[in-house]
Write an enzyme that holds these catalytic residues in place. Structure first.
Site, PDB file in Angstrom:
ATOM      1  N   ASN A  10      13.424  15.467  78.115  1.00  0.00           N
ATOM      2  CA  ASN A  10      14.403  15.583  79.093  1.00  0.00           C
ATOM      3  C   ASN A  10      14.557  15.682  79.810  1.00  0.00           C
ATOM      4  OD1 ASN A  10      17.190  15.003  79.743  1.00  0.00           O
ATOM      5  ND2 ASN A  10      18.119  16.871  78.527  1.00  0.00           N
ATOM      6  N   LYS A  12      15.583  14.619  82.919  1.00  0.00           N
ATOM      7  CA  LYS A  12      17.444  15.366  83.703  1.00  0.00           C
ATOM      8  C   LYS A  12      17.329  14.007  84.690  1.00  0.00           C
ATOM      9  CE  LYS A  12      17.185  19.389  80.921  1.00  0.00           C
ATOM     10  NZ  LYS A  12      18.124  21.122  81.596  1.00  0.00           N
ATOM     11  N   HIS A  94      24.991  16.110  76.381  1.00  0.00           N
ATOM     12  CA  HIS A  94      23.891  17.472  76.189  1.00  0.00           C
ATOM     13  C   HIS A  94      25.078  18.189  76.593  1.00  0.00           C
ATOM     14  CE1 HIS A  94      21.360  19.464  79.050  1.00  0.00           C
ATOM     15  NE2 HIS A  94      20.572  19.358  78.311  1.00  0.00           N
ATOM     16  N   GLU A  96      24.420  19.749  80.306  1.00  0.00           N
ATOM     17  CA  GLU A  96      25.424  19.653  81.532  1.00  0.00           C
ATOM     18  C   GLU A  96      26.249  18.372  81.933  1.00  0.00           C
ATOM     19  OE1 GLU A  96      21.244  19.208  82.310  1.00  0.00           O
ATOM     20  OE2 GLU A  96      20.576  21.277  81.976  1.00  0.00           O
ATOM     21  N   GLU A 164      21.282  22.984  70.964  1.00  0.00           N
ATOM     22  CA  GLU A 164      20.442  23.960  72.434  1.00  0.00           C
ATOM     23  C   GLU A 164      21.661  24.739  73.146  1.00  0.00           C
ATOM     24  OE1 GLU A 164      18.315  20.638  74.487  1.00  0.00           O
ATOM     25  OE2 GLU A 164      19.686  19.694  75.013  1.00  0.00           O
ATOM     26  N   GLY A 170      16.968  25.663  80.734  1.00  0.00           N
ATOM     27  CA  GLY A 170      16.238  25.857  82.168  1.00  0.00           C
ATOM     28  C   GLY A 170      16.690  27.312  82.620  1.00  0.00           C
ATOM     29  N   SER A 210      14.219  26.330  76.918  1.00  0.00           N
ATOM     30  CA  SER A 210      13.120  26.678  77.029  1.00  0.00           C
ATOM     31  C   SER A 210      11.710  26.512  76.605  1.00  0.00           C
ATOM     32  CB  SER A 210      13.455  28.528  77.544  1.00  0.00           C
ATOM     33  OG  SER A 210      14.607  28.648  79.058  1.00  0.00           O
TER      34      SER A 210
HETATM   35  P1  PGA Z   1      14.466  23.213  79.178  1.00  0.00           P
HETATM   36  O1  PGA Z   1      15.954  22.068  79.373  1.00  0.00           O
HETATM   37  O2  PGA Z   1      13.747  22.938  78.301  1.00  0.00           O
HETATM   38  O3  PGA Z   1      14.584  22.885  80.758  1.00  0.00           O
HETATM   39  O4  PGA Z   1      15.475  25.046  79.219  1.00  0.00           O
HETATM   40  C1  PGA Z   1      15.923  22.085  77.681  1.00  0.00           C
HETATM   41  C2  PGA Z   1      17.691  20.549  78.163  1.00  0.00           C
HETATM   42  O5  PGA Z   1      18.237  20.780  78.185  1.00  0.00           O
HETATM   43  O6  PGA Z   1      17.389  19.924  77.030  1.00  0.00           O
END
Ligand code: PGA
Length: 247
Positions: A10, A12, A94, A96, A164, A170, A210
């Site tokens: 992803n 982003k 997601h 976000e 998630e 993140g 992460s």
């Molecule tokens: P991250 O993000 O691996 O940077 O924690 C995962 C995601 O949001 O899909």
């Protein structure tokens, strides 16, 4: 029942043609476990570019889309447009999208239904916030989010479920293999109790939050962890190690 390991990247809202082009070169020339299905989630403006450059053994996903084929929805893109660019997947729900852009369970459900009707595969995300985990409501939250998704799915062969935990995204704070396995096992149990054995046994439940080259092998060894959705590390060469976590 063996489920094909699935690793999504992803990206982003990151990268530009130059840096994504370099990443694509790395992926195209890497030795990737062919037992793993790989899909990269690109920013919408680069979907066409990424699809034209990325080797066909790697899938591409949009990171979001709208719930109807076309119309007066300024700024949105539709599943029909995504398909028209040769893209086969979309990430929906997601955290976000849920928590930065305020998307409701209902809207996510409508998007899931329309994407599947449009013959796009869906990576559907669920996950609890830190305060929900601390209040002991993780199960309630992820079951409720999963129910709204499930109510909008007729054909589960095109759906991957991503667990998630919001507190792990993140933040560098990965769920431990035990924490991930516990929720994945419960989600599979929910699919079994509310849908069918066939769905529970075949749907890939992937973990995101992460994931790195350093922690992926231990997570991948859990019986109900069928892959990953990777943010930050998917923009780096270590994404190859994550794709090969089961090798
Ligand atoms: P991250 O993000 O691996 O940077 O924690 C995962 C995601 O949001 O899909």
């Amino acid at each position: 029942m063996s489920r094909k390991f699935f690793v999504g990247g992803n990206w982003k809202m990151n990268g530009d043609k130059e840096s994504l082009g370099e990443l694509i070169m790395t992926l195209n020339t890497a030795s990737l476990n062919d037992e793993t299905e790989v899909v990269c989630g690109a920013p919408s403006i680069y979907l066409d570019y990424v699809r034209s450059k990325l080797d066909q053994r790697i899938g591409v996903a949009a990171q979001n889309c709208y719930k109807v084929p076309k119309g007066a929805f300024t700024g949105e893109i539709s599943p029909a447009m995504i398909k028209d660019c040769g893209i086969e997947w979309v990430i929906l729900g997601h955290s976000e999208r849920r928590h930065v852009f305020g998307e409701s369970d209902e809207l996510i459900g409508q998007k899931v239904a329309h994407c599947l009707e449009s013959d796009l595969g869906v990576i559907a995300c669920v996950g609890e916030k830190l305060e929900e985990r601390e209040a002991g409501t993780t199960e309630d939250v992820v079951f409720e989010q999963t129910k709204v998704i499930a109510d909008n799915v007729k054909d589960w062969t095109r759906v991957v479920l991503a667990y998630e935990p919001v507190w792990a995204i993140g933040t560098g704070k990965t769920a431990t293999p035990d924490q991930a396995q516990e929720v994945h096992e419960k989600l599979r149990g929910w699919l079994r109790a509310n849908l069918s054995d066939a769905v529970a046994d075949s749907v890939r439940i992937i973990y995101g939050g992460s994931v790195t080259g350093g922690n992926c092998k231990e997570l991948a060894a859990q019986p109900d962890v069928d892959g990953f959705l990777v943010g930050g590390a998917s923009l780096k060469p270590e994404f190859v190690d994550i794709i090969n976590a089961r090798s």
